[in-house]
Scaffold this motif. Structure first.
Motif, PDB file in Angstrom:
ATOM      1  N   VAL B   4      10.684  77.451  25.370  1.00  0.00           N
ATOM      2  CA  VAL B   4       9.461  76.774  24.970  1.00  0.00           C
ATOM      3  C   VAL B   4       8.349  77.165  25.950  1.00  0.00           C
ATOM      4  O   VAL B   4       8.528  77.025  27.157  1.00  0.00           O
ATOM      5  CB  VAL B   4       9.643  75.246  24.973  1.00  0.00           C
ATOM      6  N   GLN B  25       7.693  77.390  20.414  1.00  0.00           N
ATOM      7  CA  GLN B  25       9.126  77.412  20.690  1.00  0.00           C
ATOM      8  C   GLN B  25       9.782  78.595  19.994  1.00  0.00           C
ATOM      9  O   GLN B  25       9.493  78.887  18.827  1.00  0.00           O
ATOM     10  CB  GLN B  25       9.779  76.071  20.310  1.00  0.00           C
ATOM     11  N   MET B  32       9.453  69.135  16.953  1.00  0.00           N
ATOM     12  CA  MET B  32       8.662  69.371  18.156  1.00  0.00           C
ATOM     13  C   MET B  32       7.987  68.075  18.590  1.00  0.00           C
ATOM     14  O   MET B  32       7.718  67.196  17.757  1.00  0.00           O
ATOM     15  CB  MET B  32       7.624  70.480  17.920  1.00  0.00           C
ATOM     16  N   CYS B  68       0.491  70.819  13.679  1.00  0.00           N
ATOM     17  CA  CYS B  68       1.724  71.603  13.634  1.00  0.00           C
ATOM     18  C   CYS B  68       1.657  72.532  12.420  1.00  0.00           C
ATOM     19  O   CYS B  68       2.109  72.160  11.340  1.00  0.00           O
ATOM     20  CB  CYS B  68       2.938  70.679  13.564  1.00  0.00           C
ATOM     21  N   CYS B  91       5.527  69.656  26.186  1.00  0.00           N
ATOM     22  CA  CYS B  91       5.957  69.908  24.815  1.00  0.00           C
ATOM     23  C   CYS B  91       7.474  70.101  24.830  1.00  0.00           C
ATOM     24  O   CYS B  91       8.037  70.620  25.812  1.00  0.00           O
ATOM     25  CB  CYS B  91       5.261  71.158  24.285  1.00  0.00           C
ATOM     26  N   SER B  93      11.115  70.762  22.050  1.00  0.00           N
ATOM     27  CA  SER B  93      11.627  71.003  20.706  1.00  0.00           C
ATOM     28  C   SER B  93      13.114  70.687  20.680  1.00  0.00           C
ATOM     29  O   SER B  93      13.774  70.633  21.727  1.00  0.00           O
ATOM     30  CB  SER B  93      11.377  72.456  20.276  1.00  0.00           C
TER      31      SER B  93
END
Lengths: 115, 114
Positions: B4, B25, B32, B68, B91, B93
């Motif tokens: 990521v 990612q 996410m 997104c 962030c 995922s």
């Protein structure tokens, strides 16, 4: 509501010794997952280990093991043979099983490994 | 690139600026997340996207706007922020593997609002 408590703001350990980082949680759910993450000074959160609430055995990943005591609602992280590179913040986290939307983190414990 | 990634790594902005944080990612995950990490506070989940659809907004002020466009990219648009918004924005995922979908985090963006 779920809550994660890490009561040790800071811990020291001598290199090559083992250390236990405490984590207790509060939930009314029967199915949940427990996680430990490491955050070095660089900022990135690194996943270490996972324990499901229905897992019968304590999780282990290399030098990391999770001492899971369900009745006491504790999920302590044990690091064996500490290394200088283990110095970092460590976070315990929990979420309802298979529910991405509800990940809760504790306040963290800063571990310092002394040479 | 693996894992990521987040850009920029550091950002200083005034309260009247508009900026965006980017996350990408490379793990083939379908969920996410945006987190905020302030000093002396636990990590706070801000937004969740599952299969590009926002499924959670934990009472985040409207001056933070997520986007997104696909399952690999996540943005956080910032406008008219306050000094108390200064924090590390992480962030993450994940992929539901039916066991315990651990989240993989990026290195974060250190944001300072003047």
């Amino acid at each position: 509501a779920q809550k994660i408590t890490q009561t040790q703001p800071g811990m020291f350990v001598q290199e090559k010794e083992a250390v236990t980082l405490d984590c207790t949680y509060d939930t009314s759910d029967q199915s949940y997952g427990l996680f430990w993450y490491k955050q070095p000074s660089s900022g990135e959160m690194i996943f270490l280990i996972y324990q499901g609430s229905y897992d019968e055995q304590n999780a282990t990943e290399g030098r990391y093991s999770l001492n899971f005591q369900k009745a006491r609602k504790s999920a302590n992280l044990v690091i064996s043979a500490s290394q200088l590179g283990d110095s970092a913040m460590y976070f315990c986290a929990m979420r309802r099983q298979y529910n991405n939307n509800d990940m809760r983190f504790g306040a963290g414990t800063r571990l310092t490994v002394k040479p | 690139e693996t894992g990521v990634t987040q850009t920029p790594r550091h950002l200083v902005m005034g309260m009247t600026n508009k900026k965006s944080l980017k996350c990408e990612q490379h793990l083939g995950h379908n969920a996410m997340y945006w987190y905020k990490q302030s000093a002396k506070k636990p990590l706070e989940l801000m937004f969740v996207y599952n299969f590009k659809e926002q499924t959670e907004n934990n009472s985040v002020p409207s001056r933070f706007s997520p986007e997104c466009p696909n399952s690999s990219h996540l943005f956080l648009h910032l406008h008219t922020l306050q000094p108390e918004d200064s924090a590390l924005y992480l962030c993450a995922s994940s992929q539901d593997n039916g066991r315990g979908d651990e989240q993989f985090f990026g290195p974060g963006t250190r944001l300072t609002v003047l």
